[in-house]
Write an enzyme that holds these catalytic residues in place. Structure first.
Site, PDB file in Angstrom:
ATOM      1  N   SER A  86       0.807  -1.231   0.000  1.00 34.48           N
ATOM      2  CA  SER A  86       0.000   0.000   0.000  1.00 34.48           C
ATOM      3  C   SER A  86       0.835   1.273   0.000  1.00 34.48           C
ATOM      4  O   SER A  86       0.523   2.213  -0.736  1.00 34.48           O
ATOM      5  CB  SER A  86      -0.947  -0.002   1.200  1.00 34.48           C
ATOM      6  OG  SER A  86      -1.791  -1.125   1.174  1.00 34.48           O
ATOM      7  N   GLU A 103       5.072   1.413  10.686  1.00 31.64           N
ATOM      8  CA  GLU A 103       5.276  -0.030  10.711  1.00 31.64           C
ATOM      9  C   GLU A 103       6.099  -0.372  11.945  1.00 31.64           C
ATOM     10  O   GLU A 103       7.195   0.136  12.131  1.00 31.64           O
ATOM     11  CB  GLU A 103       5.983  -0.517   9.454  1.00 31.64           C
ATOM     12  CG  GLU A 103       6.251  -2.008   9.447  1.00 31.64           C
ATOM     13  CD  GLU A 103       4.986  -2.832   9.728  1.00 31.64           C
ATOM     14  OE1 GLU A 103       5.050  -3.703  10.622  1.00 31.64           O
ATOM     15  OE2 GLU A 103       3.947  -2.594   9.065  1.00 31.64           O
ATOM     16  N   GLY A 124       0.855   2.296  14.666  1.00 31.84           N
ATOM     17  CA  GLY A 124      -0.032   3.222  13.966  1.00 31.84           C
ATOM     18  C   GLY A 124      -1.346   3.456  14.669  1.00 31.84           C
ATOM     19  O   GLY A 124      -1.942   4.531  14.536  1.00 31.84           O
ATOM     20  N   ASP A 146      -5.018  -1.012   7.883  1.00 29.91           N
ATOM     21  CA  ASP A 146      -5.126  -2.429   7.509  1.00 29.91           C
ATOM     22  C   ASP A 146      -4.210  -3.279   8.377  1.00 29.91           C
ATOM     23  O   ASP A 146      -3.235  -3.856   7.895  1.00 29.91           O
ATOM     24  CB  ASP A 146      -4.843  -2.633   6.026  1.00 29.91           C
ATOM     25  CG  ASP A 146      -3.474  -2.137   5.608  1.00 29.91           C
ATOM     26  OD1 ASP A 146      -2.899  -1.317   6.339  1.00 29.91           O
ATOM     27  OD2 ASP A 146      -2.975  -2.585   4.547  1.00 29.91           O
TER      28      ASP A 146
END
Length: 288
Positions: A107, A125, A151, A171
């Protein structure tokens, strides 16, 4: 924790749906000259070799991106997606022969390719193996900042962005059940600071019902929603497996309903693994 690595799943049917939605939303955002941000809360490594041991172990891309080809595609959203994948592969030194993609972008790399000069990407991340790879991928890109942070917790500190325009992609791997509750909490806190943002929440469709509880919680946060999903396979003999996936959108572009109404049947035609595969498109009250 940290057991999940997207390298094993890159290019699968869930990635295909998620990245088509992301690209279409970003293309809509670019219709206005005013810059915007993309915030990716669980960015992964950013780029994945489909010839790697990890990808070959699972082979999930064979039921995803490997089923799509520019040569026989006419759906505009799918064509745009495949053209972007071809461009990214070529820029990284890979030739795409007969619709085969040696490398699959995550992404954040897809988002970075769609940024204009004044747009920005903020990618989070936390995985100790993937975070350095993401840093290395973008270390020369001034429009991108990478954070080795959680996140879920870091998102609210970036909201609202200076431009007052943003796409927030969430996600997580959902490797632990509490991720579902964390999504709802993070989106709720985000909307308290930045109600106008476009929130894209990817989720897996699994035999267990945790994702349904999360969707119920998200629906309570706004009536400007669009939920698109595909179930492409049946549970395996043990009652497990990724049956499909969806993207729940808050404040979606007004064009997304028409786009996905056209694209979802074609995607299902290409990606279905069982005769009873299905897709769904559900609008909130404000969009109906």
């Amino acid at each position: 924790m940290f057991a999940y690595r997207h390298a094993f799943h890159a290019g699968n049917h869930a990635d295909v749906l998620k990245h088509i939605v992301l690209q279409q939303v970003m293309q809509y955002m670019m219709q206005k000259d005013k810059p915007y941000w993309v915030i990716d809360t669980h960015a992964g490594a950013g780029i994945y070799s489909l010839a790697s041991k990890e990808a070959q172990t699972k082979g999930e891309y064979l039921q995803g991106i490997a089923r799509l080809s520019l040569q026989d595609e006419t759906d505009p959203a799918i064509v745009a997606y495949l053209e972007l994948l071809t461009r990214i592969n070529k820029d990284h030194g890979y030739a795409c022969l007969d619709g085969q993609y040696p490398m699959y972008p995550g992404s954040p790399l897809i988002a970075e390719y769609l940024l204009r000069a004044d747009d920005r990407l903020r990618a989070f991340e936390l995985h100790p193996s993937d975070a350095p790879l993401l840093e290395d991928l973008f270390h020369k890109h001034k429009q991108v900042k990478v954070f080795a942070e959680d996140g879920f917790h870091a998102l609210k500190a970036l909201l609202p962005p200076p431009t007052k325009r943003a796409v927030i992609l969430m996600d997580p791997p959902y490797e632990i059940k509490t991720d579902y509750d964390k999504v709802v909490q993070a989106v709720r806190e985000g909307m308290q600071r930045f109600a106008e943002g476009v929130y894209l929440i990817w989720y897996p469709i699994l035999p267990r019902a945790d994702y349904r509880r999360m969707l119920d919680g998200l629906k309570k946060l706004s009536d400007k929603t669009l939920n698109v999903s595909m179930q492409v396979q049946a549970p395996n003999a043990d009652g497990f497996g990724l049956l499909g996936s969806g993207v729940f959108m808050i404040n979606p572009p007004w064009t997304m309903t028409a786009t996905m109404t056209h694209t979802l049947p074609r995607l299902l035609e290409k990606l279905a693994q069982t005769p009873d595969a299905s897709y769904s498109l559900e609008q909130g009250a404000a969009l109906a």
